[in-house]
Design a protein around this motif. Structure first.
Motif, mmCIF file in Angstrom:
data_model
loop_
_atom_site.group_PDB
_atom_site.id
_atom_site.type_symbol
_atom_site.label_atom_id
_atom_site.label_comp_id
_atom_site.label_asym_id
_atom_site.label_seq_id
_atom_site.Cartn_x
_atom_site.Cartn_y
_atom_site.Cartn_z
ATOM 1 N N ALA A 64 0.819 -1.225 0.000
ATOM 2 C CA ALA A 64 0.000 0.000 0.000
ATOM 3 C C ALA A 64 0.844 1.262 0.000
ATOM 4 C CB ALA A 64 -0.958 -0.011 1.183
ATOM 5 N N GLU A 77 -2.139 -3.944 -1.737
ATOM 6 C CA GLU A 77 -2.055 -4.398 -0.351
ATOM 7 C C GLU A 77 -1.036 -5.504 -0.149
ATOM 8 O OE1 GLU A 77 -5.497 -6.690 -2.267
ATOM 9 O OE2 GLU A 77 -4.451 -4.780 -2.453
ATOM 10 N N GLN A 253 -9.329 -1.351 0.698
ATOM 11 C CA GLN A 253 -8.297 -0.359 0.990
ATOM 12 C C GLN A 253 -8.676 1.034 0.483
ATOM 13 O OE1 GLN A 253 -5.429 -1.369 2.576
ATOM 14 N NE2 GLN A 253 -6.150 -3.486 2.642
#
Length: 295
Positions: A64, A77, A253
Motif C-alpha cells: 500500500a 495491499e 483499501q
C-alpha cells in the motif's frame, strides 16, 4: 518539394484523407481514441517486456505504498506494482472481451443469416431462442452462466459471448431480410446458386458492416461486464490480474490506499470511452446511419 501524385491525379495525402482511416484519424475525437486504443493494445501485447515489475511478486514491506518514482501508480495491499498489474490486466480484460465478442459476432451472423434466409420453422426456432436471452440483461445472463459453469477466463468468455449473441443475431437477420428482396439476389437464386454460395458470398458480406461496428461498440460493454464479473470474483482467478479483480481487492483499501481502486477504474473508463468514440467515428466514416436510414 512537391507531393507525388497517383495515376488518378490525387496525392497520397489526399487519398488518405478520403479513405476510411483518414476520415477517422483526421478527426480530433476519432484520432485521439484510435491512438489510445493502439497504445493500450501494444502495451498489452508487450507487457512481459515493458512492465517494470513482475505482476505476481509480493513484497509486504512496501504494501500500500502511495505513488512515487519507483512505483508511479503505487503498490497494492500485497506490495505488487499497480502499474505492472494494470498493464497485465489489459491483456486479460481486452483478450477476454475481444475474443468473446468476435465469437459472438460470428455465431450471431450465421444464426441470423440462416433464420432470415430459410425462414419458416428455422426462423421461428432461432428467433424464439435469441428473444429469450434478449429479454434478460446481459449481466444477469453472464452471472447465471458463470455460476453454473464456474469462475475462470474460459467461462467468462463463454458467458459474455452468449450474453451478447442476441443483438448480433437480430441485427443480421434484419439486414438479410432487407437484402433478400434485392434484384441481384433474386438473379443469383434464379441462376441456381447454392444456399451456401448465396449466404456467404452475397448476403453476409453486404450485411457485415453494421454488425461489425455493433460488435466494436459492444466490446466496450463487454469490458465493463468482464470487469464486473472480476469484481465479484467470477472472472480471472488470482494471481492473474484483471481490471475488475484489481478494483475488487481495492475496495477494502479504499480509504487507506485509494489508488488501488482508482487507477484500474480509470483504465476501464478511459478504454470504454475510447472504444465508443472510435466506433462513432467509424460509423461517420462509413456513413452507416444514412445507409440504415435509406434502407
Amino acid at each position: 518539394m512537391t507531393m507525388p501524385v497517383t495515376e488518378t491525379g490525387t496525392s497520397p495525402w489526399q487519398a488518405f484523407r478520403r479513405s476510411v482511416a483518414g476520415k477517422i484519424f483526421l478527426t480530433s475525437k476519432g484520432g485521439i481514441a484510435g491512438c489510445y486504443l493502439i497504445a493500450i493494445i501494444l502495451l498489452a501485447l508487450l507487457a512481459p517486456w515493458i512492465t517494470p515489475y513482475p505482476y505476481d511478486v509480493q513484497n509486504l514491506s512496501i504494501a500500500a505504498r502511495p505513488p512515487d518514482l519507483a512505483h508511479p501508480l503505487g503498490t497494492d495491499e500485497f506490495g505488487r506494482d499497480v502499474l505492472s498489474r494494470i498493464i497485465y490486466g489489459a491483456r486479460t480484460s481486452l483478450s477476454v472481451s475481444i475474443t468473446a465478442i468476435a465469437v459472438s459476432v460470428f455465431v450471431g451472423m450465421c444464426l441470423g443469416a440462416a433464420a432470415a434466409y430459410f425462414g419458416g420453422l428455422i426462423d421461428r426456432i432461432i428467433t424464439a431462442a435469441v428473444d429469450l436471452t434478449w429479454s434478460f440483461p446481459e449481466i444477469l445472463i453472464a452471472l447465471i452462466l458463470v455460476a453454473i459453469i464456474g469462475p475462470g477466463l474460459n467461462s467468462t468468455m463463454f458467458a459474455i459471448g452468449i450474453a451478447y449473441l442476441a443483438q448480433f443475431t437480430r441485427l443480421t437477420r434484419a439486414e438479410i431480410l432487407a437484402l433478400k428482396s434485392e434484384t441481384y439476389i433474386e438473379a443469383t437464386i434464379g441462376l441456381g446458386a447454392s444456399h451456401s454460395h448465396i449466404i456467404f458470398r452475397h448476403l453476409l458480406p453486404n450485411a457485415m458492416a453494421p454488425v461489425i461496428i455493433c460488435g466494436m461498440l459492444a466490446t466496450g460493454d463487454a469490458i465493463i461486464l468482464e470487469a464486473t464479473l472480476g469484481f465479484f470474483g467470477l472472472g480471472a482467478q488470482p494471481p492473474v490480474p484483471s481490471w475488475g479483480a484489481m478494483m475488487s481487492s481495492g475496495t477494502a483499501q479504499i480509504f487507506k490506499a485509494p489508488w488501488i481502486i482508482i487507477f484500474p477504474g480509470c483504465a476501464v473508463a478511459v478504454t470504454v470511452i475510447a472504444i465508443n468514440l472510435f466506433g462513432d467515428a467509424l460509423i461517420r466514416a462509413l456513413d452507416i446511419r444514412s445507409k440504415l436510414r435509406d434502407g
